[in-house]
Motif scaffolding. Structure first.
Motif, PDB file in Angstrom:
ATOM      1  N   ARG B  28       0.847  -1.197   0.000  1.00 57.32           N
ATOM      2  CA  ARG B  28       0.000   0.000   0.000  1.00 57.32           C
ATOM      3  C   ARG B  28       0.882   1.246   0.000  1.00 57.32           C
ATOM      4  O   ARG B  28       2.070   1.166   0.285  1.00 57.32           O
ATOM      5  CB  ARG B  28      -0.907  -0.017   1.235  1.00 57.32           C
ATOM      6  N   ASP B  30       1.200   3.528   2.064  1.00 57.06           N
ATOM      7  CA  ASP B  30       1.843   3.892   3.327  1.00 57.06           C
ATOM      8  C   ASP B  30       2.805   2.819   3.847  1.00 57.06           C
ATOM      9  O   ASP B  30       3.312   2.931   4.963  1.00 57.06           O
ATOM     10  CB  ASP B  30       0.795   4.267   4.391  1.00 57.06           C
ATOM     11  N   ASP B  31       3.058   1.790   3.046  1.00 57.50           N
ATOM     12  CA  ASP B  31       4.084   0.814   3.433  1.00 57.50           C
ATOM     13  C   ASP B  31       5.473   1.408   3.200  1.00 57.50           C
ATOM     14  O   ASP B  31       5.667   2.176   2.255  1.00 57.50           O
ATOM     15  CB  ASP B  31       3.961  -0.465   2.591  1.00 57.50           C
ATOM     16  N   ASP B  52      -5.240   0.119  -2.955  1.00 57.29           N
ATOM     17  CA  ASP B  52      -5.835   1.005  -1.951  1.00 57.29           C
ATOM     18  C   ASP B  52      -6.553   0.165  -0.884  1.00 57.29           C
ATOM     19  O   ASP B  52      -6.458  -1.070  -0.888  1.00 57.29           O
ATOM     20  CB  ASP B  52      -6.769   2.024  -2.625  1.00 57.29           C
ATOM     21  N   ASP B  53      -7.272   0.821   0.014  1.00 53.92           N
ATOM     22  CA  ASP B  53      -7.897   0.104   1.126  1.00 53.92           C
ATOM     23  C   ASP B  53      -8.980  -0.876   0.672  1.00 53.92           C
ATOM     24  O   ASP B  53      -9.339  -1.798   1.399  1.00 53.92           O
ATOM     25  CB  ASP B  53      -8.507   1.111   2.120  1.00 53.92           C
ATOM     26  N   ALA B  54      -9.508  -0.652  -0.537  1.00 55.13           N
ATOM     27  CA  ALA B  54     -10.539  -1.557  -1.059  1.00 55.13           C
ATOM     28  C   ALA B  54      -9.917  -2.625  -1.976  1.00 55.13           C
ATOM     29  O   ALA B  54     -10.635  -3.290  -2.718  1.00 55.13           O
ATOM     30  CB  ALA B  54     -11.601  -0.758  -1.813  1.00 55.13           C
ATOM     31  N   ASP B  55      -8.588  -2.747  -1.931  1.00 54.53           N
ATOM     32  CA  ASP B  55      -7.874  -3.753  -2.718  1.00 54.53           C
ATOM     33  C   ASP B  55      -7.945  -3.492  -4.229  1.00 54.53           C
ATOM     34  O   ASP B  55      -7.855  -4.426  -5.022  1.00 54.53           O
ATOM     35  CB  ASP B  55      -8.434  -5.153  -2.409  1.00 54.53           C
ATOM     36  N   ARG B  56      -8.102  -2.228  -4.579  1.00 58.85           N
ATOM     37  CA  ARG B  56      -8.081  -1.849  -5.997  1.00 58.85           C
ATOM     38  C   ARG B  56      -6.674  -1.377  -6.351  1.00 58.85           C
ATOM     39  O   ARG B  56      -6.112  -0.546  -5.621  1.00 58.85           O
ATOM     40  CB  ARG B  56      -9.079  -0.717  -6.272  1.00 58.85           C
ATOM     41  N   ARG B 145     -11.471  -4.431  -8.249  1.00 58.06           N
ATOM     42  CA  ARG B 145     -10.679  -5.123  -7.215  1.00 58.06           C
ATOM     43  C   ARG B 145      -9.692  -6.110  -7.829  1.00 58.06           C
ATOM     44  O   ARG B 145      -9.976  -6.744  -8.849  1.00 58.06           O
ATOM     45  CB  ARG B 145     -11.610  -5.880  -6.255  1.00 58.06           C
TER      46      ARG B 145
END
Lengths: 166, 166
Positions: B28, B30-31, B52-56, B145
């Motif tokens: 991601r 922020d990694d 992103d947070d929704a795995d897109r 996704r």
């Protein structure tokens, strides 16, 4: 004197391109495309170096650009055409190149080969890879002859091993 | 009726992207950059998908562009500076990213992620790889996704297996 010795010690542990280069199988402009692709698969290379008769690199092809050699000209630049191509033929493009040679399928003009000198630092190799988007860089001697190659995987593992605490 | 059956048989043997896609580890924005590079080395991937947070997928980075994340900004665009940098520091750029995240080091604007639909033909996948110069393509579902990824190596071996005589 102490300073000179210290500098010498530091320099001795700086890795240079020739130290991490590996011997690479190569192809020539008159080799069949099918041979080039097979070589890349069998040797698990991330790209291929194309050399001339004097073993000087004329092109360093990233794997995606070796793949590109396989794609018929008519599809390369037209994503819309690729989407509508008959599905039955979509799997068969692989069998298309027939007797075409690497030279027949190369972009024109051929992009300048991605090379470094044997004494290039790992930072120089990394910058060349990133800027040329090539996971393979050829190491050449003063006369332009191929000495070996550095793959992205080898560079990354060498960087992981190198460092201030060696 | 016979014609329909024949068409069905042909279609059944046409390989599609979802059939050759593999499950991919992702990162991601922020990694830390160091985590991203380590993941690519350990999993022997030719690139990384940033989701992103929704795995897109928000980016599909070829390996050379993951490497680029490691190179300090000041060296990226100035080969002359790279050549004169003190050799002692040339090996240490690897240790530079520190707490920098993938998002901190991404090009701005972030290039459009290299993706295909699950029913893309192998020709479509190949054309996407060649045109985007990305040895990794994300396969996404209707909602965007991530379903998996196709690597260059996997595409080439699938092409070698697929063919008119299956």
């Amino acid at each position: 004197m102490t300073v000179t010795q210290t500098t010498g010690t530091y320099r001795d542990r700086i890795m240079q391109a020739h130290e991490i280069a590996v011997t690479l199988p190569t192809v020539r402009m008159d080799d069949p495309v099918s041979k080039a692709v097979q070589l890349m698969i069998v040797k698990r290379l991330p790209g291929l170096v194309v050399v001339d008769d004097a073993d000087r690199p004329v092109a360093v092809l990233p794997g995606t650009q070796v793949l590109r050699l396989l794609i018929p000209q008519s599809y390369r630049d037209d994503p819309a055409l690729v989407r509508i191509v008959d599905e039955i033929h979509a799997d068969l493009f692989w069998h298309g190149p027939g007797n075409l040679t690497v030279g027949d399928c190369m972009p024109n003009p051929v992009p300048k080969a991605a090379t470094v000198a044997p004494d290039a630092t790992l930072l120089e190799v990394a910058t060349a890879m990133a800027n040329k988007r090539s996971p393979l860089i050829a190491v050449i001697d003063d006369s332009g002859r191929l000495m070996g190659g550095v793959t992205l995987e080898r560079l990354l593992t060498s960087l992981a091993i190198a460092g201030p605490n060696d």
